[in-house]
Design a protein around this motif. Sequence first.
Motif, PDB file in Angstrom:
ATOM      1  N   TYR A 224       0.844  -1.204   0.000  1.00  0.00           N
ATOM      2  CA  TYR A 224       0.000   0.000   0.000  1.00  0.00           C
ATOM      3  C   TYR A 224       0.876   1.249   0.000  1.00  0.00           C
ATOM      4  O   TYR A 224       2.023   1.242   0.445  1.00  0.00           O
ATOM      5  CB  TYR A 224      -0.975   0.017   1.187  1.00  0.00           C
ATOM      6  CG  TYR A 224      -0.337   0.037   2.561  1.00  0.00           C
ATOM      7  CD1 TYR A 224       0.088   1.235   3.147  1.00  0.00           C
ATOM      8  CD2 TYR A 224      -0.168  -1.145   3.293  1.00  0.00           C
ATOM      9  CE1 TYR A 224       0.651   1.257   4.419  1.00  0.00           C
ATOM     10  CE2 TYR A 224       0.392  -1.133   4.548  1.00  0.00           C
ATOM     11  CZ  TYR A 224       0.803   0.075   5.112  1.00  0.00           C
ATOM     12  OH  TYR A 224       1.376   0.097   6.363  1.00  0.00           O
ATOM     13  N   TRP A 225       0.292   2.324  -0.527  1.00  0.00           N
ATOM     14  CA  TRP A 225       0.945   3.633  -0.605  1.00  0.00           C
ATOM     15  C   TRP A 225       0.144   4.621   0.241  1.00  0.00           C
ATOM     16  O   TRP A 225      -1.081   4.665   0.156  1.00  0.00           O
ATOM     17  CB  TRP A 225       1.000   4.112  -2.041  1.00  0.00           C
ATOM     18  CG  TRP A 225       2.043   3.410  -2.874  1.00  0.00           C
ATOM     19  CD1 TRP A 225       3.237   3.913  -3.278  1.00  0.00           C
ATOM     20  CD2 TRP A 225       1.960   2.087  -3.437  1.00  0.00           C
ATOM     21  NE1 TRP A 225       3.926   2.996  -4.034  1.00  0.00           N
ATOM     22  CE2 TRP A 225       3.166   1.855  -4.147  1.00  0.00           C
ATOM     23  CE3 TRP A 225       1.009   1.071  -3.387  1.00  0.00           C
ATOM     24  CZ2 TRP A 225       3.436   0.660  -4.806  1.00  0.00           C
ATOM     25  CZ3 TRP A 225       1.277  -0.131  -4.041  1.00  0.00           C
ATOM     26  CH2 TRP A 225       2.475  -0.324  -4.734  1.00  0.00           C
ATOM     27  N   GLY A 226       0.832   5.388   1.048  1.00  0.00           N
ATOM     28  CA  GLY A 226       0.169   6.247   2.043  1.00  0.00           C
ATOM     29  C   GLY A 226       0.292   5.570   3.396  1.00  0.00           C
ATOM     30  O   GLY A 226       0.993   4.562   3.536  1.00  0.00           O
ATOM     31  N   SER A 227      -0.378   6.094   4.381  1.00  0.00           N
ATOM     32  CA  SER A 227      -0.287   5.492   5.709  1.00  0.00           C
ATOM     33  C   SER A 227      -1.360   4.424   5.896  1.00  0.00           C
ATOM     34  O   SER A 227      -2.400   4.448   5.224  1.00  0.00           O
ATOM     35  CB  SER A 227      -0.434   6.573   6.794  1.00  0.00           C
ATOM     36  OG  SER A 227      -1.660   7.259   6.649  1.00  0.00           O
ATOM     37  N   ALA A 228      -1.078   3.480   6.804  1.00  0.00           N
ATOM     38  CA  ALA A 228      -2.036   2.410   7.071  1.00  0.00           C
ATOM     39  C   ALA A 228      -3.350   3.004   7.569  1.00  0.00           C
ATOM     40  O   ALA A 228      -3.372   3.833   8.479  1.00  0.00           O
ATOM     41  CB  ALA A 228      -1.473   1.447   8.109  1.00  0.00           C
ATOM     42  N   GLY A 229      -4.449   2.588   6.961  1.00  0.00           N
ATOM     43  CA  GLY A 229      -5.755   3.119   7.328  1.00  0.00           C
ATOM     44  C   GLY A 229      -6.190   4.287   6.476  1.00  0.00           C
ATOM     45  O   GLY A 229      -7.365   4.647   6.467  1.00  0.00           O
ATOM     46  N   SER A 230      -5.251   4.894   5.760  1.00  0.00           N
ATOM     47  CA  SER A 230      -5.605   5.998   4.854  1.00  0.00           C
ATOM     48  C   SER A 230      -4.814   5.887   3.549  1.00  0.00           C
ATOM     49  O   SER A 230      -4.470   6.894   2.938  1.00  0.00           O
ATOM     50  CB  SER A 230      -5.337   7.350   5.531  1.00  0.00           C
ATOM     51  OG  SER A 230      -3.962   7.465   5.885  1.00  0.00           O
ATOM     52  N   ALA A 231      -4.531   4.672   3.145  1.00  0.00           N
ATOM     53  CA  ALA A 231      -3.774   4.437   1.915  1.00  0.00           C
ATOM     54  C   ALA A 231      -4.572   4.892   0.700  1.00  0.00           C
ATOM     55  O   ALA A 231      -5.797   4.797   0.669  1.00  0.00           O
ATOM     56  CB  ALA A 231      -3.433   2.953   1.791  1.00  0.00           C
ATOM     57  N   TYR A 232      -3.865   5.402  -0.308  1.00  0.00           N
ATOM     58  CA  TYR A 232      -4.535   5.865  -1.513  1.00  0.00           C
ATOM     59  C   TYR A 232      -4.287   4.946  -2.714  1.00  0.00           C
ATOM     60  O   TYR A 232      -4.845   5.161  -3.794  1.00  0.00           O
ATOM     61  CB  TYR A 232      -4.082   7.291  -1.863  1.00  0.00           C
ATOM     62  CG  TYR A 232      -2.587   7.434  -2.074  1.00  0.00           C
ATOM     63  CD1 TYR A 232      -1.995   7.183  -3.310  1.00  0.00           C
ATOM     64  CD2 TYR A 232      -1.757   7.816  -1.025  1.00  0.00           C
ATOM     65  CE1 TYR A 232      -0.639   7.313  -3.506  1.00  0.00           C
ATOM     66  CE2 TYR A 232      -0.395   7.945  -1.209  1.00  0.00           C
ATOM     67  CZ  TYR A 232       0.171   7.693  -2.446  1.00  0.00           C
ATOM     68  OH  TYR A 232       1.527   7.819  -2.628  1.00  0.00           O
TER      69      TYR A 232
END
Length: 270
Positions: A224-232
Amino acid sequence: MSHTAHIRSHRKPRRSASTLAMRAGVAGGVLSTLAVAGASGSANAAEPVTQTLELPTLTADLAAQAAQSADATQQAAANYQLQAERDTAAANAAKQAKADLADAKQKAAEAKKKAEEAARKAAAARASRSTARTTLSTSSDSGSTSTSTSTATGSVASVISFVKAQIGKSYVLGASGPSAYDCSGLVQSAFKQIGVSLPRVSQDQSTAGTQVSLSNLQPGDVLYWGSAGSAYHVAVYVGDGMFVGAQNPSTGIVEKPLSYDPPTGAVRVL
């Protein structure tokens, strides 16, 4: 000589004709004067009648002047009222303009704050990617990462086989196959065909499994790209330092090396 000769006669002397004529003239003059005076008196007595006849004319003139004065006063009052209304309108317009300016400044300040926050997040994301890139490079040099060739078996092999079979298909936002996918639609479909139910969106998929470090990746891990829980964005790691993902409308579904776009983190579902 008579004995009465020395006594003066008590008879009035006869008046001469000239004297009588003079007195008659005086009397006539007096009478003429009285006649003139009488005529003058008669004229004076008639004068009030003449003045009384002139009063209507004077009254009409005064009425006309009063009407003109009233019209002028009314016009002046109307002009004052119009000017007052214009002044009030100008004051209200100035007040509204001031309020609009204050509102515009507030909105500009809020927009600036949001832009600064977005820039801060973008900088943090770039820093995170740079760190991930460094980690991947170091791990590759030390030979301690699973980016080396590995053979997937069982369910993992099925997931990898599925995503590779989709390479070249279109990216369509919100699509879940079979002719097109978006990033999370591809990942969900890959695990669904082996009986594993994943959330639909990338934000939830980034927390759907066990968090693993990028230096310890295994085939079938969800990147995943972005932070865990708010991935884009999400994709599937297929081994050998490669991943398959539905990137964007321009590239569609592709297989790329991790260095192409280093992910932020990964979760292990299987």
